[in-house]
Design a protein around this motif. Structure first.
Motif, short mmCIF file in Angstrom:
data_model
loop_
_atom_site.label_atom_id
_atom_site.label_comp_id
_atom_site.label_asym_id
_atom_site.label_seq_id
_atom_site.Cartn_x
_atom_site.Cartn_y
_atom_site.Cartn_z
N PHE A 27 0.83 -1.22 0.00
CA PHE A 27 0.00 0.00 0.00
C PHE A 27 0.86 1.26 0.00
N SER A 65 -10.50 2.35 10.61
CA SER A 65 -9.88 2.22 9.29
C SER A 65 -9.44 0.78 9.05
N ARG A 67 -7.03 -1.47 6.08
CA ARG A 67 -6.27 -1.58 4.81
C ARG A 67 -5.87 -3.04 4.70
N HIS A 69 -5.47 -6.69 1.98
CA HIS A 69 -5.54 -7.30 0.65
C HIS A 69 -6.54 -8.45 0.67
N SER A 84 -11.88 5.61 5.91
CA SER A 84 -10.84 5.04 5.06
C SER A 84 -10.82 3.51 5.15
N THR A 86 -9.68 0.26 2.60
CA THR A 86 -9.12 -0.23 1.34
C THR A 86 -9.10 -1.74 1.41
N CYS A 87 -9.54 -2.40 0.33
CA CYS A 87 -9.56 -3.87 0.33
C CYS A 87 -9.31 -4.39 -1.07
N VAL A 101 -12.43 1.92 -0.90
CA VAL A 101 -11.63 1.78 -2.12
C VAL A 101 -11.37 0.29 -2.30
N CYS A 102 -11.74 -0.23 -3.45
CA CYS A 102 -11.61 -1.65 -3.72
C CYS A 102 -10.64 -1.85 -4.89
N LEU A 103 -9.55 -2.60 -4.64
CA LEU A 103 -8.52 -2.78 -5.66
C LEU A 103 -8.94 -3.79 -6.73
#
Length: 226
Positions: A27, A65, A67, A69, A84, A86-87, A101-103
């Motif tokens: 990240f 929050s 973060r 994977h 915040s 992210t995954c 936010v999705c990768l």
């Protein structure tokens, strides 16, 4: 006894490796590494930061929050208000009020209003979903099988499947509306950053006649893939 075919074994081994490891990106410094699917965390080989690989299931009110994977599963009773998150992938079946936010792929299996902000590589709005996004949805591509109201900015394609509906303005590289699918709203084809005036030469002649108010399109057949 019979000897096992070594090529079959190699195929199985290849299958095992391919499906039980993945390449992830740090990240912070964006360095990549291969990880086993069984791992719950790792350390970046370049910048030594800790990287979370766990899946999270959100079943109540959640505001911290994340973060990771791994996958985030926002259940029907979940309420995600974190500013915040992210995954790698997400399944949204509950209230999204924060920033996600999705990768990879975010799947929406939900009926109701989504006041949160969703940014993803790919979004799939499932067949039984009827969703209203209050904020602009930024994606690489989006596939709509249910009903969606909201504004979309897509780097690549917007696909509206048979019997699906999209009501809202779209900026995308391409749009495909299957027979029986409905799109209502303004459409700008081209790069997301450009203004409408700059895009006019790229629009098809039939469309340039009234660029500021393209009528709701019900395209009878999917457009050929470019």
């Amino acid at each position: 006894g019979p000897v096992a075919d070594p090529s079959l074994f190699r195929k199985m081994e290849g299958f095992w490796t391919k499906h039980h490891s993945s390449i992830i990106e740090c990240f912070d410094c964006k360095a990549t590494q291969e990880i086993s699917s069984a791992a719950t965390s790792t350390i970046c080989p370049k910048c030594s930061k800790h990287i979370d690989l766990r899946d999270y299931k959100i079943t109540t009110s959640f505001s911290r929050s994340i973060r990771t994977h791994g996958e985030i599963h926002l259940t029907a009773k979940g309420d995600l208000s974190s500013s915040s998150v992210t995954c790698r992938s997400a399944l949204i079946e509950g209230k999204l009020r924060g920033n996600l936010v999705c990768l990879g792929t975010a799947t929406i299996n939900f009926t109701g209003k989504i006041p949160g902000r969703l940014t993803a590589e790919h979004v799939l709005v499932e067949r039984k979903s009827v969703v209203q996004f209050f904020r602009r949805v930024r994606v690489k591509s989006i596939e709509i099988r249910g009903r969606m109201t909201g504004e979309i900015v897509a780097e690549a394609a917007v696909i509206i499947h048979r019997n699906a509906m999209l009501d809202g303005n779209v900026t995308a590289k391409s749009i495909s509306v299957e027979k029986g699918g409905i799109f209502c709203g303004q459409l700008i084809i081209g790069s997301a950053g450009l203004t409408q005036a700059e895009l006019l030469p790229e629009l098809k002649p039939a469309v340039t006649a009234a660029p500021e108010a393209i009528p709701p399109a019900v395209v009878p057949h999917p457009l050929p893939a470019t």
